[in-house]
Scaffold this motif. Structure first.
Motif, mmCIF file in Angstrom:
data_model
loop_
_atom_site.group_PDB
_atom_site.id
_atom_site.type_symbol
_atom_site.label_atom_id
_atom_site.label_comp_id
_atom_site.label_asym_id
_atom_site.label_seq_id
_atom_site.Cartn_x
_atom_site.Cartn_y
_atom_site.Cartn_z
ATOM 1 N N GLU A 61 0.834 -1.194 0.000
ATOM 2 C CA GLU A 61 0.000 0.000 0.000
ATOM 3 C C GLU A 61 0.876 1.254 0.000
ATOM 4 O OE1 GLU A 61 -2.519 -3.261 1.803
ATOM 5 O OE2 GLU A 61 -0.413 -2.647 1.840
ATOM 6 N N PRO A 62 0.498 2.288 -0.768
ATOM 7 C CA PRO A 62 1.312 3.521 -0.849
ATOM 8 C C PRO A 62 1.519 4.160 0.523
ATOM 9 C CG PRO A 62 -0.392 3.511 -2.558
ATOM 10 C CD PRO A 62 -0.691 2.359 -1.645
ATOM 11 N N GLY A 63 2.681 4.757 0.687
ATOM 12 C CA GLY A 63 2.977 5.495 1.911
ATOM 13 C C GLY A 63 3.401 4.636 3.075
ATOM 14 N N THR A 64 3.642 3.356 2.843
ATOM 15 C CA THR A 64 3.974 2.437 3.936
ATOM 16 C C THR A 64 5.480 2.225 4.020
ATOM 17 O OG1 THR A 64 1.871 1.274 3.647
ATOM 18 C CG2 THR A 64 3.585 0.142 4.884
ATOM 19 N N ASP A 65 6.016 2.363 5.226
ATOM 20 C CA ASP A 65 7.430 2.084 5.466
ATOM 21 C C ASP A 65 7.638 0.956 6.465
ATOM 22 O OD1 ASP A 65 8.807 4.342 3.923
ATOM 23 O OD2 ASP A 65 7.355 5.441 5.141
ATOM 24 N N LEU A 66 6.642 0.705 7.293
ATOM 25 C CA LEU A 66 6.730 -0.363 8.278
ATOM 26 C C LEU A 66 5.347 -0.978 8.453
ATOM 27 C CD1 LEU A 66 8.371 -1.821 10.595
ATOM 28 C CD2 LEU A 66 7.471 -0.052 12.120
ATOM 29 N N VAL A 67 5.310 -2.311 8.485
ATOM 30 C CA VAL A 67 4.070 -3.025 8.796
ATOM 31 C C VAL A 67 4.274 -3.755 10.106
ATOM 32 C CG1 VAL A 67 2.348 -4.688 8.021
ATOM 33 C CG2 VAL A 67 3.579 -3.313 6.335
ATOM 34 N N VAL A 68 3.419 -3.476 11.072
ATOM 35 C CA VAL A 68 3.498 -4.104 12.391
ATOM 36 C C VAL A 68 2.372 -5.127 12.498
ATOM 37 C CG1 VAL A 68 3.413 -3.755 14.876
ATOM 38 C CG2 VAL A 68 4.506 -2.048 13.422
ATOM 39 N N VAL A 69 2.721 -6.349 12.822
ATOM 40 C CA VAL A 69 1.726 -7.415 12.956
ATOM 41 C C VAL A 69 1.190 -7.407 14.377
ATOM 42 C CG1 VAL A 69 1.291 -9.887 12.781
ATOM 43 C CG2 VAL A 69 2.909 -8.785 11.218
ATOM 44 N N THR A 70 -0.109 -7.168 14.504
ATOM 45 C CA THR A 70 -0.715 -7.184 15.831
ATOM 46 C C THR A 70 -0.880 -8.617 16.290
ATOM 47 O OG1 THR A 70 -2.995 -7.205 15.010
ATOM 48 C CG2 THR A 70 -1.947 -5.053 15.315
ATOM 49 N N SER A 71 -0.991 -8.782 17.596
ATOM 50 C CA SER A 71 -1.014 -10.129 18.167
ATOM 51 C C SER A 71 -2.379 -10.774 18.088
ATOM 52 C CB SER A 71 -0.550 -10.067 19.619
ATOM 53 O OG SER A 71 -1.361 -9.158 20.342
ATOM 54 N N GLY A 72 -3.447 -9.955 18.137
ATOM 55 C CA GLY A 72 -4.774 -10.542 18.170
ATOM 56 C C GLY A 72 -4.978 -11.392 19.405
ATOM 57 N N SER A 73 -4.917 -10.746 20.600
ATOM 58 C CA SER A 73 -4.974 -11.498 21.856
ATOM 59 C C SER A 73 -6.271 -12.279 22.005
ATOM 60 C CB SER A 73 -4.791 -10.551 23.047
ATOM 61 O OG SER A 73 -5.768 -9.552 23.059
ATOM 62 N N THR A 74 -7.361 -11.813 21.404
ATOM 63 C CA THR A 74 -8.631 -12.537 21.477
ATOM 64 C C THR A 74 -9.200 -12.801 20.096
ATOM 65 O OG1 THR A 74 -9.846 -10.452 21.705
ATOM 66 C CG2 THR A 74 -9.218 -11.569 23.724
ATOM 67 N N GLY A 75 -8.457 -12.535 19.060
ATOM 68 C CA GLY A 75 -8.923 -12.754 17.701
ATOM 69 C C GLY A 75 -7.746 -12.774 16.752
ATOM 70 N N SER A 76 -8.046 -12.699 15.441
ATOM 71 C CA SER A 76 -6.971 -12.754 14.462
ATOM 72 C C SER A 76 -6.217 -11.433 14.415
ATOM 73 C CB SER A 76 -7.551 -13.081 13.076
ATOM 74 O OG SER A 76 -8.491 -12.097 12.691
ATOM 75 N N GLY A 77 -4.923 -11.509 14.120
ATOM 76 C CA GLY A 77 -4.100 -10.313 14.044
ATOM 77 C C GLY A 77 -4.285 -9.589 12.718
ATOM 78 N N LYS A 78 -3.662 -8.409 12.630
ATOM 79 C CA LYS A 78 -3.715 -7.583 11.421
ATOM 80 C C LYS A 78 -2.327 -7.040 11.140
ATOM 81 C CE LYS A 78 -8.540 -5.968 11.797
ATOM 82 N NZ LYS A 78 -8.919 -6.718 13.000
ATOM 83 N N GLY A 79 -2.108 -6.628 9.915
ATOM 84 C CA GLY A 79 -0.882 -5.949 9.536
ATOM 85 C C GLY A 79 -1.130 -4.453 9.484
ATOM 86 N N VAL A 80 -0.589 -3.710 10.434
ATOM 87 C CA VAL A 80 -0.844 -2.276 10.550
ATOM 88 C C VAL A 80 0.162 -1.513 9.692
ATOM 89 C CG1 VAL A 80 -0.991 -0.323 12.142
ATOM 90 C CG2 VAL A 80 -1.756 -2.595 12.865
ATOM 91 N N LEU A 81 -0.354 -0.621 8.826
ATOM 92 C CA LEU A 81 0.467 0.116 7.870
ATOM 93 C C LEU A 81 0.897 1.453 8.460
ATOM 94 C CD1 LEU A 81 -1.869 -0.448 4.772
ATOM 95 C CD2 LEU A 81 0.090 -1.843 5.461
ATOM 96 N N LEU A 82 2.205 1.636 8.644
ATOM 97 C CA LEU A 82 2.736 2.860 9.229
ATOM 98 C C LEU A 82 3.720 3.521 8.285
ATOM 99 C CD1 LEU A 82 3.342 1.508 12.820
ATOM 100 C CD2 LEU A 82 1.791 3.378 12.256
ATOM 101 N N SER A 83 3.670 4.825 8.239
ATOM 102 C CA SER A 83 4.633 5.599 7.453
ATOM 103 C C SER A 83 5.802 6.012 8.331
ATOM 104 C CB SER A 83 3.966 6.849 6.874
ATOM 105 O OG SER A 83 3.635 7.756 7.926
ATOM 106 N N ALA A 84 6.913 6.342 7.701
ATOM 107 C CA ALA A 84 8.056 6.866 8.451
ATOM 108 C C ALA A 84 7.670 8.156 9.163
ATOM 109 C CB ALA A 84 9.232 7.103 7.506
ATOM 110 N N GLY A 85 6.793 8.939 8.541
ATOM 111 C CA GLY A 85 6.356 10.186 9.162
ATOM 112 C C GLY A 85 5.607 9.942 10.459
ATOM 113 N N ALA A 86 4.729 8.938 10.488
ATOM 114 C CA ALA A 86 3.993 8.623 11.715
ATOM 115 C C ALA A 86 4.932 8.131 12.807
ATOM 116 C CB ALA A 86 2.926 7.574 11.426
ATOM 117 N N LEU A 87 5.898 7.298 12.431
ATOM 118 C CA LEU A 87 6.865 6.786 13.406
ATOM 119 C C LEU A 87 7.708 7.915 13.987
ATOM 120 C CD1 LEU A 87 7.935 3.671 11.346
ATOM 121 C CD2 LEU A 87 6.736 3.591 13.541
ATOM 122 N N ARG A 88 8.166 8.812 13.119
ATOM 123 C CA ARG A 88 8.974 9.936 13.601
ATOM 124 C C ARG A 88 8.157 10.880 14.462
ATOM 125 N NH1 ARG A 88 11.616 9.610 8.354
ATOM 126 N NH2 ARG A 88 10.010 11.001 7.516
ATOM 127 N N ALA A 89 6.887 11.117 14.082
ATOM 128 C CA ALA A 89 6.030 12.000 14.876
ATOM 129 C C ALA A 89 5.841 11.447 16.280
ATOM 130 C CB ALA A 89 4.674 12.174 14.190
#
Length: 386
Positions: A61-89
């Motif tokens: 997906e455009p604008g993505t620099d890091l994908v973080v896999v959530t654990s899904g403690s009570t359900g299925s996990g997801k791949g969260v799309l993060l930009s370098a800008g969000a991480l730096r902010a």
């Protein structure tokens, strides 16, 4: 041409320092506009599930620099799309709130956002983090931090509890101790403050690039509101969706009436007149026993206050009479032997009879996900036959 996702294996728990040879340079490159990455969990099962979820052969997906896999403690996990800008902010606002850049001790897994943000903050401060070895005393690790520099560490509540009991002086030597990933008991926080630990509670998730509310106060640039009892967040730290899941993205990330995008968490909360957020727990984390709503986190917190209990996790299991019954898995304090007969009135006195566990199982340790959060599905498996 669409960018492709690079999968980077996390080091095993036995070799946490290996993260500096693999994840650390890859993340620094991604922040500088290099190859986007996702860090796989160290354990084979979660790692295989993450590969299937991330599908690296599909365009990113455009604008993505890091994908973080959530654990899904009570359900299925997801791949969260993060930009370098969000991480730096997020990292910049955190360092501003803490009082400036410093050296970080990495004590969390780098497959989860808490550990990854330690690396991002270190990169922005142009300092290499120091890694806490498996089983290494906290004092030994802190001795490897640069002398004269501000020092920080990020922990989950279980770690805070252990270090506070075993090495309070080492813990108090940090200029900032962030604790998040799960709710922290008020008694634990009070004990930390009494020991001189500069602890700050954090609230956030992968979708907000980590903690974005510190001690109830949003970081600079972050706004919080409560709609229909649920917490919603906005600001430059937000992710922009979920990997290959536009339906879930549209459900969780919604345009606000005044512009901008708001993330709808699954947490219940309230905001007081001063704008301070109080988190009450998951919207769906309620056990209904005999028609009474019971909060598992509240029961867990009360159990941990008992002198014979070191840790606890609570769940609801089906019951033909009560609908659900409250059951508890408990880690005994050293030299203690908790009994259901003493724990039931202890809980009932504070929270009412419906909250008192109807069954008890002693365990050696609370099972956790790769994020460090309690693995409630594993707990239900442990408690399922009692």
């Amino acid at each position: 041409m669409p960018r492709q996702l690079t999968l980077v294996p996390a080091p095993s728990a036995a070799e946490p320092a290996a993260a500096l040879g693999t994840v650390w340079p890859a993340l620094r490159a991604a922040l500088a506009g290099g190859a986007p990455l996702a860090v796989l969990p160290a354990d084979p099962g979660p790692a295989d599930a993450a590969r299937q979820l991330l599908r690296p052969d599909e365009p990113l997906e455009p604008g993505t620099d890091l994908v973080v896999v959530t654990s899904g403690s009570t359900g299925s996990g997801k791949g969260v799309l993060l930009s370098a800008g969000a991480l730096r902010a997020s990292a910049t606002a955190t360092l501003d709130r803490l009082g400036g850049a410093g050296s970080w001790l990495l004590a969390l897994p780098v497959s989860a956002v808490g550990g990854l943000q330690v690396l991002v903050r270190s990169a922005l401060a142009d300092r290499e983090p120091v890694v806490l070895g498996r089983g290494e005393p906290l004092a030994a690790a802190t001795a490897r931090l640069p002398a004269g520099d501000r020092r920080y560490v990020s922990l989950v509540p279980t770690q805070l509890r252990r270090f506070l009991a075993e090495e309070p002086d080492a813990l108090a030597s940090f200029d900032g101790v962030l604790v998040g990933g799960a709710a922290s008991d008020p008694a634990l926080l009070a004990a930390a403050h009494a020991a001189g630990v500069r602890v700050r509670t954090t609230y956030g998730m992968s979708e907000t690039a980590g903690g974005c509310v510190y001690d109830g106060v949003p970081l600079d640039g972050v706004s919080v509101r409560v709609a229909d009892g649920g917490i919603e967040l906005t600001g430059p730290v937000l992710a922009h969706g979920y990997r290959l899941d536009p339906a879930a993205t549209a459900e969780a990330f919604a345009p606000g009436p005044g512009g901008g995008v708001w993330f709808r968490t699954r947490d219940a909360g309230s905001v007081d007149d001063d704008g301070r957020l109080t988190v009450h727990g998951r919207l769906d984390d309620v056990v209904i026993s005999g028609g009474v709503n019971v909060s598992p986190p509240a029961v867990e917190a009360r159990l941990r206050e008992h002198p014979s209990v070191a840790d606890a996790v609570v769940a609801g299991v089906p019951d033909p009479e009560w609908g659900q019954r409250v059951v508890a898995a408990v880690v005994a304090a050293p030299g203690a032997a908790p009994r259901l007969a003493e724990l039931r009135p202890w809980v009932a006195e504070r929270l009412g009879a419906a909250a008192a566990p109807k069954a008890l199982r002693l365990i050696d340790t609370v099972p956790t996900l790769h994020t460090g959060k309690p693995d409630r599905r594993a707990v239900l498996h442990i408690l399922g036959d009692i």
